[in-house]
Design an enzyme around this catalytic site. Structure first.
Site, PDB file in Angstrom:
ATOM      1  CG  HIS A 167      49.773  44.950  42.186  1.00  0.00           C
ATOM      2  ND1 HIS A 167      49.744  45.760  41.445  1.00  0.00           N
ATOM      3  CD2 HIS A 167      48.498  44.360  42.381  1.00  0.00           C
ATOM      4  CE1 HIS A 167      48.461  45.548  40.808  1.00  0.00           C
ATOM      5  NE2 HIS A 167      47.852  44.730  41.715  1.00  0.00           N
ATOM      6  N   GLY A 223      43.165  40.694  47.037  1.00  0.00           N
ATOM      7  CA  GLY A 223      42.731  41.057  45.677  1.00  0.00           C
ATOM      8  C   GLY A 223      42.382  39.690  44.748  1.00  0.00           C
ATOM      9  CG  ASP A 228      41.752  44.353  43.779  1.00  0.00           C
ATOM     10  OD1 ASP A 228      42.108  44.755  44.946  1.00  0.00           O
ATOM     11  OD2 ASP A 228      42.247  43.762  42.885  1.00  0.00           O
ATOM     12  CG  ASP A 248      54.903  45.332  39.803  1.00  0.00           C
ATOM     13  OD1 ASP A 248      55.359  46.248  38.660  1.00  0.00           O
ATOM     14  OD2 ASP A 248      55.533  44.706  40.249  1.00  0.00           O
ATOM     15  CG  HIS A 255      44.012  39.924  41.001  1.00  0.00           C
ATOM     16  ND1 HIS A 255      45.306  39.491  40.790  1.00  0.00           N
ATOM     17  CD2 HIS A 255      43.676  41.156  41.534  1.00  0.00           C
ATOM     18  CE1 HIS A 255      45.703  40.701  41.642  1.00  0.00           C
ATOM     19  NE2 HIS A 255      44.836  41.427  42.128  1.00  0.00           N
ATOM     20  CG  ASP A 258      39.215  40.323  40.433  1.00  0.00           C
ATOM     21  OD1 ASP A 258      38.367  40.203  40.574  1.00  0.00           O
ATOM     22  OD2 ASP A 258      39.908  39.504  39.850  1.00  0.00           O
ATOM     23  NE  ARG A 264      32.060  49.672  33.740  1.00  0.00           N
ATOM     24  CZ  ARG A 264      31.895  48.902  32.930  1.00  0.00           C
ATOM     25  NH1 ARG A 264      32.883  47.896  32.152  1.00  0.00           N
ATOM     26  NH2 ARG A 264      30.869  49.280  31.975  1.00  0.00           N
TER      27      ARG A 264
END
Length: 297
Positions: A167, A223, A228, A248, A255, A258, A264
């Protein structure tokens, strides 16, 4: 040799402990020797503890400590103990929470808080089988013990891809991490990254003499624009085995979905993928892997 006493919170969703060949037991079969040798204390949420006892694993081991069931606050107690110790004891050194990505409890507030507090305090939040096996090896190597050869199959970086994501507030730290551990990361068959981070990492590599006509990392979209998700698809297709994601935890992220999708995906392929989610954890992992390689060469 006196070994440090390590303390980890331990939990597993039902999928990962309901059958004898579930991920929790695969982890224990791979790591019980090191757990006993190092005296690692496992503060284990009730149902997970019951499953370990049912399968006759870690019998008589005093470091297997039972916490209440999740519905009685067991997972909440893990969150509190990650942040600070109790009665003069040291706080937990991290959490191993084997997550079934379709189990609703994996997104309960206490589960999300456990991950967030681990990231905030620079401690590992391990949510896959591969990551749990690997992290016990990290602790083993850093304690000065001989590497476990049985784990080497998970650590053949020449056959693996690593994703490097950060990030905005942590992009400088990602560049510093890559600079410090450039040789280790260069052992991977392939490196991928999201937009801006990937550009900065390529600039770093070229400044270090990497061939100018050859990118060090393959850049995907940023991202927020889908990077992502693109890397998540690589993970699902077993084309990316390791994600180093400097998250962060202190800012709102538009997002967020995402980010959760990528995590996941890692948990779907729990036997082969792992994710490090903070600079402190990534540095500890890299230090252990470098030490392991040095001992093998």
């Amino acid at each position: 040799m006196s070994l440090p006493t390590l303390r980890f919170g331990l939990a597993a969703n039902r999928l990962h402990h309901e059958t004898p060949n579930a991920a929790l037991f695969d982890w224990l079969r791979a790591c019980t020797g090191t757990i006993r040798e190092m005296g690692i204390q496992l503060y284990t949420v009730g149902r997970t503890h019951d499953a370990i006892s049912r399968e006759g694993m870690l019998q008589g081991y005093p470091g297997l400590i039972r916490y209440p069931y999740g519905r009685e606050g067991g997972l909440m107690k893990l969150v509190a103990r990650v942040t600070e110790g109790r009665d003069g004891s040291q706080p937990f050194d991290g959490a191993i929470y084997l997550i079934d990505p379709v189990d609703p409890s994996s997104i309960f507030p206490e589960a999300l808080a456990l991950k967030r507090q681990c990231i905030t305090h620079g401690k590992p939040f391990v949510s896959t089988l591969a990551g749990a096996i690997e992290w016990i090896e990290v602790e083993r190597v850093l304690a000065g013990l001989k590497p476990d050869p049985a784990v080497s199959r998970l650590l053949d970086f020449s056959r693996q891809t690593v994703a490097l994501i950060a990030h905005d507030a942590l992009k400088d730290q990602m560049v510093d991490f890559a600079d410090t551990h450039f040789d280790l990361l260069s052992r991977f068959s392939r490196r991928v990254a999201t937009g801006t981070t990937g550009g900065r990492l390529n600039d770093l590599a070229w400044s270090r003499g990497w061939p100018a006509d050859k990118p060090w990392v393959h850049r995907y979209l940023s991202g927020p624009l889908g990077g992502d998700a693109q890397i998540g698809e690589l993970v699902l297709e077993h084309q990316c085995q390791r994600v180093i994601f400097f998250e962060d935890p202190h800012v709102a992220r538009q997002h967020e979905a995402d980010i959760q999708l990528l995590e996941r995906a890692v948990r779907v392929v729990t036997e082969t993928a792992s994710c490090a989610t903070s600079p402190a954890v990534a540095r500890r992992w890299a230090k252990a892997m470098e030490a392991r390689l040095d001992r093998a060469e």
